[in-house]
Design a protein around this motif. Sequence first.
Motif, PDB file in Angstrom:
ATOM      1  N   ILE A 149       0.840  -1.209   0.000  1.00 20.95           N
ATOM      2  CA  ILE A 149       0.000   0.000   0.000  1.00 20.95           C
ATOM      3  C   ILE A 149       0.873   1.256   0.000  1.00 20.95           C
ATOM      4  O   ILE A 149       0.673   2.176  -0.800  1.00 20.95           O
ATOM      5  CB  ILE A 149      -0.953   0.013   1.218  1.00 20.95           C
ATOM      6  CG1 ILE A 149      -1.983  -1.119   1.102  1.00 20.95           C
ATOM      7  CG2 ILE A 149      -1.659   1.357   1.339  1.00 20.95           C
ATOM      8  CD1 ILE A 149      -2.950  -1.199   2.248  1.00 20.95           C
ATOM      9  N   MET A 189      -5.055  -2.450  -3.494  1.00 16.77           N
ATOM     10  CA  MET A 189      -4.799  -1.750  -2.233  1.00 16.77           C
ATOM     11  C   MET A 189      -5.919  -1.996  -1.220  1.00 16.77           C
ATOM     12  O   MET A 189      -5.651  -2.194  -0.031  1.00 16.77           O
ATOM     13  CB  MET A 189      -4.638  -0.255  -2.485  1.00 16.77           C
ATOM     14  CG  MET A 189      -3.295   0.100  -3.117  1.00 16.77           C
ATOM     15  SD  MET A 189      -3.295   1.773  -3.828  1.00 16.77           S
ATOM     16  CE  MET A 189      -3.071   2.766  -2.364  1.00 16.77           C
ATOM     17  N   SER A 195      -5.459  -3.743   2.434  1.00 14.10           N
ATOM     18  CA  SER A 195      -5.848  -3.092   3.691  1.00 14.10           C
ATOM     19  C   SER A 195      -6.797  -3.981   4.490  1.00 14.10           C
ATOM     20  O   SER A 195      -6.778  -3.971   5.719  1.00 14.10           O
ATOM     21  CB  SER A 195      -6.435  -1.699   3.440  1.00 14.10           C
ATOM     22  OG  SER A 195      -7.647  -1.796   2.760  1.00 14.10           O
TER      23      SER A 195
END
Lengths: 241, 241
Positions: free
Chosen positions: A41, B61, B65
């Motif tokens: 990320i 992403m 997460s």
Amino acid sequence: MNQQTDHAKSLDAELFQTRLLSFVNAISGFVHNISNPLTLITTRVQLLNLKMPQNSEFEKMANQSKIIVSMLNNLAYISQNIVSTEIKSLNINELLKNELTFFRTDTFFNHEVKKNYQFYPNLSKTKGFYFHVSTLFFCIMHLQLFLMRDTAEKTISVKTSEKDNNILIDISGTGGMLSDKEVNQICLKSINLETEDIKPRQLLINNLIKSHQIIPGNYILTIKSDHDQTYYQIAIPIIHE
Amino acid sequence: MNQQTDHAKSLDAELFQTRLLSFVNAISGFVHNISNPLTLITTRVQLLNLKMPQNSEFEKMANQSKIIVSMLNNLAYISQNIVSTEIKSLNINELLKNELTFFRTDTFFNHEVKKNYQFYPNLSKTKGFYFHVSTLFFCIMHLQLFLMRDTAEKTISVKTSEKDNNILIDISGTGGMLSDKEVNQICLKSINLETEDIKPRQLLINNLIKSHQIIPGNYILTIKSDHDQTYYQIAIPIIHE
């Protein structure tokens, strides 16, 4: 039968400690594993931030990911050092910064206490047990947080300096010292760590306050107190490698 | 003088335990604090993913997460339950899933061991000590990981089921059981937890293997072993709320 029970009890206590220790030791692995998705990320966010510097979103995200990385580094540092009882090189500024950052896991300290730090930039390194220095600091912080629970102003100051071949850690906080009577009353209570634990304070009180000066290893702790404020000074002799 | 030394030693041991426990208890606060910057990133990533679904970057992403969030939830779960010795409702599937996820902090288990899980979907809840069930499981896993260090194939299977008002946890792994002689040789070693600790295995070996059947609380553990494989079964009586 009784022997069996005693044996089971001491086995339980040993397993309890083993599991606590294995949890602390597992944290490095945890931080390593969580770093993979996090790096993915972070790298993409930084790339997007470079590509589109006019978009403030990406800058904000990059900043937040830096905060996350630094919190994980702090967690790894504490878990690797907290129970270290080997003599090794000690960077007292680094130790204090990390311990103070980790203290932010305490909601009261994080949100309600004003912090005032002054770290002497050229502080010498010394040698010693991380566990001893950090536990002394941990106990003082717990006592101080307890003393300031009900004070109007809540400020903790931590300062490092050097004098006469000693590293000095000066800690002070709002809230006056407990009297002997109060100490005894507190010692009679048995309160859980998660809520209002008195254990580390009690140990500290029993061993430090009654004499107002102790020497763990070669460290000298002095405590002074007036009505509104308590002052602690830890003197650590500088031992060169 | 000797008394002073003993007192200092027992104070050290008590402070050691206090600090381990306070570290474990601080993890909830850590997870809470790290959630703020993480939520900020996650929310923005999800928003960007919705706005630009054609951009696979944002989907990747968002997935990463989610992995980070689930690892932090696992850390919080383990830290909150690991030393819980209160009788409470136990969801054995949830307990095992979380313990197995946390075992991934062990590099060997994470990267070299094939895992085979079957969790019975309608497993009853029961009541008991989290600490007892999880520690029994923890010891078996450590023993099993030790037994398979040098085997060609490394597979661990964990399965839950229900039978005769008992919850059954079946664990099996490649690698045969140690002989009594090997057990004694291992017990003589004193190796550090961080590298090759024998402590939890030794406790398990001393208490479980010699008899091949023990009953901690009301749980029954049976161990069978052939040349290539070791089988463990924990039977936990179902206690309704």
